[in-house]
Scaffold this motif. Structure first.
Motif, PDB file in Angstrom:
ATOM      1  N   GLY A 516       2.511  -1.329  11.009  1.00 35.02           N
ATOM      2  CA  GLY A 516       1.230  -1.699  11.604  1.00 35.02           C
ATOM      3  C   GLY A 516       0.864  -3.112  11.211  1.00 35.02           C
ATOM      4  O   GLY A 516       1.496  -3.739  10.362  1.00 35.02           O
ATOM      5  N   GLU A 517      -0.152  -3.652  11.878  1.00 33.10           N
ATOM      6  CA  GLU A 517      -0.650  -4.978  11.560  1.00 33.10           C
ATOM      7  C   GLU A 517      -2.160  -4.928  11.428  1.00 33.10           C
ATOM      8  O   GLU A 517      -2.836  -4.185  12.147  1.00 33.10           O
ATOM      9  N   GLN A 670      -3.834 -14.635  16.838  1.00 29.74           N
ATOM     10  CA  GLN A 670      -4.620 -14.354  15.644  1.00 29.74           C
ATOM     11  C   GLN A 670      -3.681 -13.956  14.512  1.00 29.74           C
ATOM     12  O   GLN A 670      -2.729 -13.199  14.724  1.00 29.74           O
ATOM     13  N   HIS A 671      -3.949 -14.485  13.332  1.00 31.18           N
ATOM     14  CA  HIS A 671      -3.119 -14.091  12.192  1.00 31.18           C
ATOM     15  C   HIS A 671      -3.331 -12.620  11.890  1.00 31.18           C
ATOM     16  O   HIS A 671      -4.463 -12.139  11.757  1.00 31.18           O
ATOM     17  N   ARG A 672      -2.227 -11.896  11.770  1.00 35.74           N
ATOM     18  CA  ARG A 672      -2.289 -10.471  11.455  1.00 35.74           C
ATOM     19  C   ARG A 672      -1.316 -10.191  10.325  1.00 35.74           C
ATOM     20  O   ARG A 672      -0.160 -10.605  10.357  1.00 35.74           O
ATOM     21  N   ARG A 673      -1.817  -9.491   9.354  1.00 35.87           N
ATOM     22  CA  ARG A 673      -1.022  -9.163   8.171  1.00 35.87           C
ATOM     23  C   ARG A 673      -0.195  -7.907   8.446  1.00 35.87           C
ATOM     24  O   ARG A 673      -0.734  -6.886   8.857  1.00 35.87           O
ATOM     25  N   PRO A 674       1.122  -7.956   8.218  1.00 31.65           N
ATOM     26  CA  PRO A 674       1.949  -6.769   8.469  1.00 31.65           C
ATOM     27  C   PRO A 674       1.725  -5.709   7.393  1.00 31.65           C
ATOM     28  O   PRO A 674       1.496  -6.031   6.222  1.00 31.65           O
ATOM     29  N   HIS A 675       1.798  -4.472   7.811  1.00 24.88           N
ATOM     30  CA  HIS A 675       1.738  -3.364   6.861  1.00 24.88           C
ATOM     31  C   HIS A 675       3.104  -2.694   6.842  1.00 24.88           C
ATOM     32  O   HIS A 675       3.666  -2.360   7.884  1.00 24.88           O
ATOM     33  N   VAL A 676       3.636  -2.505   5.637  1.00 25.29           N
ATOM     34  CA  VAL A 676       4.955  -1.897   5.507  1.00 25.29           C
ATOM     35  C   VAL A 676       4.899  -0.807   4.455  1.00 25.29           C
ATOM     36  O   VAL A 676       4.085  -0.855   3.521  1.00 25.29           O
ATOM     37  N   ASP A 677       5.779   0.168   4.617  1.00 21.13           N
ATOM     38  CA  ASP A 677       5.892   1.225   3.614  1.00 21.13           C
ATOM     39  C   ASP A 677       6.689   0.716   2.426  1.00 21.13           C
ATOM     40  O   ASP A 677       7.375  -0.309   2.502  1.00 21.13           O
ATOM     41  N   ALA A 678       6.590   1.451   1.336  1.00 21.73           N
ATOM     42  CA  ALA A 678       7.351   1.075   0.140  1.00 21.73           C
ATOM     43  C   ALA A 678       8.841   1.248   0.404  1.00 21.73           C
ATOM     44  O   ALA A 678       9.273   2.151   1.127  1.00 21.73           O
TER      45      ALA A 678
END
Length: 822
Positions: A516-517, A670-678
């Protein structure tokens, strides 16, 4: 409909004029930079100059003659019409002079008489001869003066050397400059048709063959005189003979013979080979067909195994036989390229051999070290061609015949257009002529900066202390033979308006699964200010910006960077920093081991309502346009240096981002921060297996690089990282981590290194003084993470040189002021 009517109007008079000028008069055209002292206006050469595909000799003559009118011919050749008061891009009347040479050259439609006026009338199917030819000689002198004026202005045109008209004061230039006649060309064509392509394409072999007594009665007098002069030059060890009238005639006939034979195996060809990849074990090949032309595209490109899989009947005979024997001998060429062609192996160049492991060459007693490639192929070290005489004899190859003909040419450097190079000091081209040449350099018109020559024959370097722009004339003289070229430099690359499109044969590498972002807007209390960037770095970025339309072939880009970066292997981390800075995107082939680096289109990545980072590739012209647009909208452009002298600068704009986007036609994201799993859940799942692959390397964790399996003497512990390759070289590398008998597979080198260190519970990076520093020689953060961290810190990552003795000259990747994302 007759052929004449079918072709009538194929080319307009203006099109004929333009094509004839390019073919005969331009020094960067097919006739080269030697002075024009003869003009081949035989129907066959007219056909070639026309550029009309598949046109025959007779049809070409008819089409050429058909575009003239009697009144226009009478007007120009009588002297009633004169050159325009102001010079145009072309003389506008050169086609009439080619016609005067065709009158002497053709044997079709001009009758049997040698009378110029009668032949011209017959050729044009006119009612009687042309009597008004008083202006022919003066018209020839006019075009010679036109070329001189163009040359003085820095345009790439040949000097015209007119023959003494003798007693023919009206038409002598036209009669004497025409070489060969149709009969001359026809006679030599019949002789060359009997010879093998290898003989007629190798100057020394051809001269020896035609010197035999059984040809003496077959050679027309004019051709025999030209051959004798050419042979004398060859025996005198002259090599700049591309423009010699005999060799030009032979080359012209050779093109026609190849077309006549219709067999793809008989066409002119060149096979180029380049070595690349992190371990220099990737080999890419490109096969070129026909005559060498500027900017030519290969007829085929791929891996060595893919070449071997092609049907032999579709390949040049020499390549098919070399593949059958498993031995390809390649001579060194400019641009980190190794080549073999349809002429004999040159004896004045370094050679390498591509050989199958079971071939005769691999077991032959050569003073070299063999390096393994793919599909059971090996590559030798550099060899002296004289050391290959015995091997060539055993392979049934013809003995090498000596030196090659060479032309005045430029190599390396960074091309920005036709006959134009980037004029940055670190990226100037080299100049090649013959061993016995003297070379001079002169500026033409207004130039910026000073350009000098350094070195000695056969290769010279072009040197400048500051960026240069303008035109220079380079002249090479070998004995009495003279060749010249005009070279143009510009300080910056023209702004790119189009960027490489997606291509189904290449795909992006996947290093991370982003689940997700999240929109992230951050506040900064620190005031931003302009920071200096080293001029050499700007030069390098400008050179990278000069990418070919489809992108940089990796081995070409690496070769260019190696000449300016401080240590070996530094270029890989530098390229990674450009990718993390969104300047370049690496994409990999879907069918063989190849990678290209494509420029990214500029766009604004918004980090606050009134601040954005300009992403993508920005050359000097694009940055200047950005500055102009910012000034017009009241915005501010700030350039921040990277975390090292080798990190690309970050360009930031503050102000009305929407207005800038509309003005520049650059998109907004727009700047979007990536979400990653461990990890390891964040890594893409790999569908490939290790089956059918060979173990090529094992990772040395203490050194941070792959070594050959036989170089690893001791166990690396419970976690082992391996590099696997397809024997046929028809797919990218696969990396396997073995951890307590469990295997993890990926095609991403970055991902493999990160996961291997994680499994060893060993940190790949250190967080020191707000700087994220790699501890070992290899390894990077996944691209989405690295790009986000660079945005958060408003600084780009880049390589530095470790100062400690243990890791001296070890490039490191760093990212500053960036906490790791969870």
């Amino acid at each position: 409909m007759s052929a004449a009517h079918a072709l009538d109007g194929t080319l307009s008079p203006a099109e004929w004029e333009h094509r004839l000028v390019v073919h005969y008069l331009r020094s960067d055209g097919p006739s080269g930079g030697a002075p024009l002292s003869f003009l081949d206006a035989t129907p066959a050469e007219i056909a070639t100059a026309s550029g009309i595909e598949g046109i025959g000799d007779h049809e070409a003559q008819q089409a050429f003659v058909a575009h003239f009118s009697r009144s226009s011919i009478e007007g120009w050749l009588s002297g009633d019409y004169g050159p325009p008061a102001r010079d145009a891009d072309v003389p506008t009347y050169f086609r009439f002079l080619v016609l005067t040479c065709l009158v002497s050259a053709t044997d079709t439609g001009a009758g049997s008489t040698h009378n110029f006026r009668i032949r011209l009338g017959e050729l044009l199917d006119a009612d009687g001869p042309f009597h008004a030819v008083d202006g022919v000689n003066e018209l020839w002198r006019s075009v010679a003066r036109w070329c001189d004026r163009k040359r003085a202005a820095g345009e790439p045109f040949r000097r015209i050397v007119l023959p003494d008209p003798g007693h023919a004061t009206l038409i002598g230039h036209a009669v004497r400059i025409a070489f060969p006649s149709w009969r001359d060309r026809s006679a030599l064509t019949q002789i060359l048709r009997r010879l093998s392509p290898a003989t007629r394409r190798t100057p020394e072999r051809l001269v020896q063959e035609l010197a035999r007594s059984n040809y003496s009665h077959l050679l027309p007098n004019a051709v025999a005189v030209a051959l004798d002069d050419f042979a004398t030059s060859i025996r005198a060890r002259r090599r700049m003979l591309f423009g010699h009238r005999f060799w030009r005639l032979v080359q012209s006939i050779e093109v026609r013979l190849a077309d006549e034979e219709g067999d793809p195996r008989s066409l002119r060809w060149r096979l180029d080979v380049r070595f690349g990849g992190y371990e220099q074990d990737e080999v890419s090949l490109a096969l070129f067909r026909g005559r060498a032309v500027l900017g030519e595209q290969p007829a085929w490109e791929g891996s060595i195994q893919q070449l071997a899989d092609l049907r032999a009947v579709t390949l040049p005979t020499e390549i098919a036989e070399a593949l059958r024997q498993g031995v390809l001998m390649l001579s060194e060429a400019p641009g980190a390229t190794w080549s073999m062609g349809d002429s004999d192996l040159p004896m004045d160049c370094t050679v390498v051999i591509l050989a199958r492991a079971e071939s005769l060459a691999a077991s032959w007693p050569l003073d070299t070290t063999w390096r393994s490639l793919e599909a059971g192929w090996l590559v030798s070290g550099k060899l002296d061609p004289h050391a290959l005489t015995g091997l060539r004899r055993r392979l049934g190859l013809a003995p090498a015949t000596g030196l090659r003909l060479v032309d005045l040419s430029f190599a390396d450097g960074v091309k920005t257009g036709h006959s134009t190079w980037l004029g940055r000091p670190a990226f100037l081209p080299t100049l090649t002529a013959s061993q016995g040449s003297t070379v001079s350099l002169e500026s033409i018109g207004v130039t910026t900066g000073s350009l000098t020559l350094s070195g000695r024959a056969p290769t010279w370097s072009l040197l400048a202390e500051k960026p240069i722009a303008g035109r220079w004339r380079v002249r090479a003289i070998e004995s009495a033979l003279e060749t010249e070229q005009v070279i143009c430099f510009e300080e910056e690359v023209p702004e790119r308006w189009e960027f490489p499109a997606e291509n189904s044969t290449f795909e992006s590498e996947r290093e991370l699964l982003v689940t997700g972002e999240m929109h992230e807007e951050f506040r900064r209390t620190e005031a931003l200010s302009e920071e200096p960037v080293d001029e050499l770095l700007w030069d390098i970025l400008e050179a990278v910006y000069a990418s070919p339309p489809r992108g940089w072939a990796e081995n070409v880009l690496i070769k260019m960077l190696q000449s300016v970066l401080p240590t070996p292997h530094f270029e890989w981390d530098f390229l990674r920093s450009l990718a993390e800075g969104d300047w370049l995107e690496p994409v990999v082939s879907t069918s063989w081991r190849a990678r290209i680096w494509r420029l990214r289109s500029p766009y604004f990545e918004v980090v606050t309502p009134h601040m954005a980072v300009v992403r993508g590739a920005l050359g000097t012209a694009a940055r200047r346009r950005l500055g102009d647009a910012a000034a017009a909208t009241g915005s501010q452009v700030i350039v921040r240096a990277g975390v090292s002298a080798w990190a690309p600068p970050t360009v930031i704009v503050q102000g009305d981002i929407r207005a800038l986007s509309n003005d520049l036609a650059w998109t907004i994201q727009q700047h979007r921060r990536p979400h990653v799993d461990a990890a390891p859940a964040c890594w893409p799942v790999e569908s490939r297996t290790g089956q059918g692959r060979l173990l090529k390397g094992i990772w040395r964790f203490d050194l941070g690089l792959f070594l050959a399996p036989d170089k690893i003497a001791v166990s690396e512990g419970s976690v082992r990282l391996e590099r696997l390759v397809r024997e046929r070289g028809d797919d990218r590398d696969l990396y396997r981590i073995i951890d307590n008998d469990k295997a993890f597979l990926t095609t991403s080198r970055t991902l493999a290194v990160l996961e291997a260190y994680r499994r060893r519970k060993e940190s790949l990076f250190d967080w020191t003084s707000k700087t994220f520093v790699r501890r070992f020689r290899g390894g990077h953060l996944p691209m989405p993470i690295a790009r986000t961290l660079a945005i958060r810190s408003l600084r780009a990552s880049g390589p530095v040189l470790r100062l400690s003795r243990a890791m001296e000259n070890c490039p490191l990747s760093v990212t500053r002021n960036c906490p790791l994302l969870g």
